[in-house]
Design an enzyme around this catalytic site. Sequence first.
Site, PDB file in Angstrom:
ATOM      1  N   ASN A  93      -3.922   0.288  11.789  1.00 19.52           N
ATOM      2  CA  ASN A  93      -3.688  -0.223  12.984  1.00 19.52           C
ATOM      3  C   ASN A  93      -4.886  -0.197  13.752  1.00 19.52           C
ATOM      4  O   ASN A  93      -5.461  -0.933  14.380  1.00 19.52           O
ATOM      5  CB  ASN A  93      -2.499   0.529  13.623  1.00 19.52           C
ATOM      6  CG  ASN A  93      -1.074  -0.231  13.224  1.00 19.52           C
ATOM      7  OD1 ASN A  93      -0.815  -1.145  13.630  1.00 19.52           O
ATOM      8  ND2 ASN A  93      -0.593   0.563  12.250  1.00 19.52           N
ATOM      9  N   ASN A 152       0.811  -1.353  -0.058  1.00 16.27           N
ATOM     10  CA  ASN A 152      -0.172  -0.010  -0.154  1.00 16.27           C
ATOM     11  C   ASN A 152       0.945   1.260   0.093  1.00 16.27           C
ATOM     12  O   ASN A 152       0.677   2.099  -0.830  1.00 16.27           O
ATOM     13  CB  ASN A 152      -0.662   0.010   1.197  1.00 16.27           C
ATOM     14  CG  ASN A 152      -1.818   1.057   1.581  1.00 16.27           C
ATOM     15  OD1 ASN A 152      -1.688   1.728   2.467  1.00 16.27           O
ATOM     16  ND2 ASN A 152      -2.717   1.105   0.646  1.00 16.27           N
ATOM     17  N   TRP A 153       1.726   1.441   0.890  1.00 17.57           N
ATOM     18  CA  TRP A 153       2.438   2.626   0.997  1.00 17.57           C
ATOM     19  C   TRP A 153       3.776   2.605  -0.331  1.00 17.57           C
ATOM     20  O   TRP A 153       4.086   3.650  -0.744  1.00 17.57           O
ATOM     21  CB  TRP A 153       3.196   2.599   2.529  1.00 17.57           C
ATOM     22  CG  TRP A 153       4.041   3.710   2.791  1.00 17.57           C
ATOM     23  CD1 TRP A 153       4.933   3.892   3.814  1.00 17.57           C
ATOM     24  CD2 TRP A 153       3.668   5.175   2.531  1.00 17.57           C
ATOM     25  NE1 TRP A 153       5.544   5.089   4.240  1.00 17.57           N
ATOM     26  CE2 TRP A 153       4.759   6.022   3.207  1.00 17.57           C
ATOM     27  CE3 TRP A 153       3.023   5.880   1.649  1.00 17.57           C
ATOM     28  CZ2 TRP A 153       4.717   7.293   3.062  1.00 17.57           C
ATOM     29  CZ3 TRP A 153       3.053   7.173   1.576  1.00 17.57           C
ATOM     30  CH2 TRP A 153       3.933   8.076   2.164  1.00 17.57           C
ATOM     31  N   GLY A 154       4.255   1.410  -0.295  1.00 20.36           N
ATOM     32  CA  GLY A 154       5.111   1.417  -1.713  1.00 20.36           C
ATOM     33  C   GLY A 154       4.475   1.916  -2.814  1.00 20.36           C
ATOM     34  O   GLY A 154       5.365   2.631  -3.650  1.00 20.36           O
ATOM     35  N   LYS A 156       7.560   1.519   9.421  1.00 15.17           N
ATOM     36  CA  LYS A 156       7.307   1.873  10.832  1.00 15.17           C
ATOM     37  C   LYS A 156       7.281   0.842  11.897  1.00 15.17           C
ATOM     38  O   LYS A 156       6.266  -0.212  11.879  1.00 15.17           O
ATOM     39  CB  LYS A 156       6.107   2.615  10.814  1.00 15.17           C
ATOM     40  CG  LYS A 156       6.182   3.966  10.261  1.00 15.17           C
ATOM     41  CD  LYS A 156       4.804   4.620   9.933  1.00 15.17           C
ATOM     42  CE  LYS A 156       5.029   5.959   9.196  1.00 15.17           C
ATOM     43  NZ  LYS A 156       3.793   6.673   8.612  1.00 15.17           N
ATOM     44  N   LYS A 160       3.692   4.955  17.333  1.00 18.68           N
ATOM     45  CA  LYS A 160       2.454   5.753  17.311  1.00 18.68           C
ATOM     46  C   LYS A 160       1.429   4.564  16.861  1.00 18.68           C
ATOM     47  O   LYS A 160       0.249   4.510  17.016  1.00 18.68           O
ATOM     48  CB  LYS A 160       2.337   6.773  16.490  1.00 18.68           C
ATOM     49  CG  LYS A 160       2.922   6.612  15.083  1.00 18.68           C
ATOM     50  CD  LYS A 160       1.812   6.083  14.146  1.00 18.68           C
ATOM     51  CE  LYS A 160       2.733   5.442  13.052  1.00 18.68           C
ATOM     52  NZ  LYS A 160       1.518   5.115  11.962  1.00 18.68           N
ATOM     53  N   GLN A 170       1.502  -3.010  11.862  1.00 14.09           N
ATOM     54  CA  GLN A 170       2.756  -3.027  12.419  1.00 14.09           C
ATOM     55  C   GLN A 170       2.542  -2.703  13.871  1.00 14.09           C
ATOM     56  O   GLN A 170       3.664  -2.998  14.651  1.00 14.09           O
ATOM     57  CB  GLN A 170       3.556  -2.202  11.726  1.00 14.09           C
ATOM     58  CG  GLN A 170       3.877  -2.483  10.459  1.00 14.09           C
ATOM     59  CD  GLN A 170       4.746  -3.643  10.192  1.00 14.09           C
ATOM     60  OE1 GLN A 170       5.857  -3.710  10.380  1.00 14.09           O
ATOM     61  NE2 GLN A 170       4.136  -4.607   9.545  1.00 14.09           N
TER      62      GLN A 170
HETATM   63  P1  13P Z   1      -1.534   2.330   9.187  1.00 15.74           P
HETATM   64  O1  13P Z   1      -2.457   2.232   8.191  1.00 15.74           O
HETATM   65  O2  13P Z   1      -0.417   1.315   9.231  1.00 15.74           O
HETATM   66  O3  13P Z   1      -2.280   1.999  10.705  1.00 15.74           O
HETATM   67  O4  13P Z   1      -0.647   3.434   9.371  1.00 15.74           O
HETATM   68  C1  13P Z   1      -0.823   4.695   8.856  1.00 15.74           C
HETATM   69  C2  13P Z   1       0.429   5.477   8.972  1.00 15.74           C
HETATM   70  O5  13P Z   1       1.442   5.307   9.371  1.00 15.74           O
HETATM   71  C3  13P Z   1      -0.119   6.946   8.355  1.00 15.74           C
HETATM   72  O6  13P Z   1       1.062   7.743   8.436  1.00 15.74           O
END
Ligand code: 13P
Length: 341
Positions: free
Chosen positions: A262, A13-15, A124, A209, A290
């Site tokens: 999360n 997703n983030w990549g 993270k 966080k 995570q």
């Molecule tokens: P999650 O979607 O993994 O909870 O994290 C979102 C995030 O890190 C936004 O900066």
Amino acid sequence: DRRKRVTIVGGGNWGSAIACVVGKTVKRQPEIFYPYVNMWCRDSRKPGDSSESIAEVINRTHENAKYLPGRRIPENVIATSNLLDACEEAHILILVVPHQGIEQICKELNGKLLPDAQAVSLTKGISSDGKKLKLISQDIEDALGVKCSVLMGANLAGEVADEKFCEATIGCKSIEEQGNILKQLFDTPNFRIRVTTDYEAVELCGALKNIVACAAGFVDGLGWAYNMKSAMIRLGLLETKESYFESCGVADLITTCFGGRNRKVAEAFIKSDKPLAQIERELLNGQSAQGPPTADDVFEMMELFGISEKFPIFTAVHKVFHGKMGQDGLYDAMRTHPAYD
Ligand code: 13P
């Protein structure tokens, strides 16, 4: 040719969202960056599965339908399932895989990178050897022998891919050697970057966080009040200690407590009897949150040093996920927090 080649290691997703950013920034700065970006995506097909790999789908459709549906990945991002092909010529490696995948990737890349390569971790989490906590960026530096910076911030992937305004923090050891070039790589009018050499704080904020976001998800799942959610977030921030006034601190905490994965899995977990792995399968399409493993590592260390009582929220999140605490315990973790002593 002094242009820097950039590779993204990770097609989640983030990549995929960060591919939308750097695909454009490298193209806009052809004197600094090679205009194509490699993107390594894990081939998650089971043997005998004749469907396309994620990399093949991205190259054909310019979309990661599995993890970031509906967003266009620029055409100069070239996906591959071959890790070495993707990385061996890279000057800048953007590592954006779940913590669980880092060790194996580093093992495969060890000794295979350019001597002047550098890495930036977007993962993270936190690492633990059972005796002390270690930054993931430090693990990467040790395993690969290259400098590793971090990029953390309030960055929900879908919003970043949609070019909605957000900010992020880069933590690096040297502004000249890493900070400046990384800022050039990531900064856009809608994705504003600040750079700091306080890299440990940046990475810790990003990791811890997620635990607080799980606590916030529990509050939501239990149908508790807004005042309680705010208190939970504030107490969690207090435990995070580095109440850091950068995007990687307060803002990432808030965004994850409202819109993150999360929070979502924690809410579902506390409302059902299903195991966490099943909830992740159902809600995250195979991605993993995570926060729970980070809570486990942090709890293990806190126990070793006998300081768990000072961190009731971190402790409660670990225990709730392991069925060792219910809503009464969670409630007490807030009510009797040492912040009120
Ligand atoms: P999650 O979607 O993994 O909870 O994290 C979102 C995030 O890190 C936004 O900066």
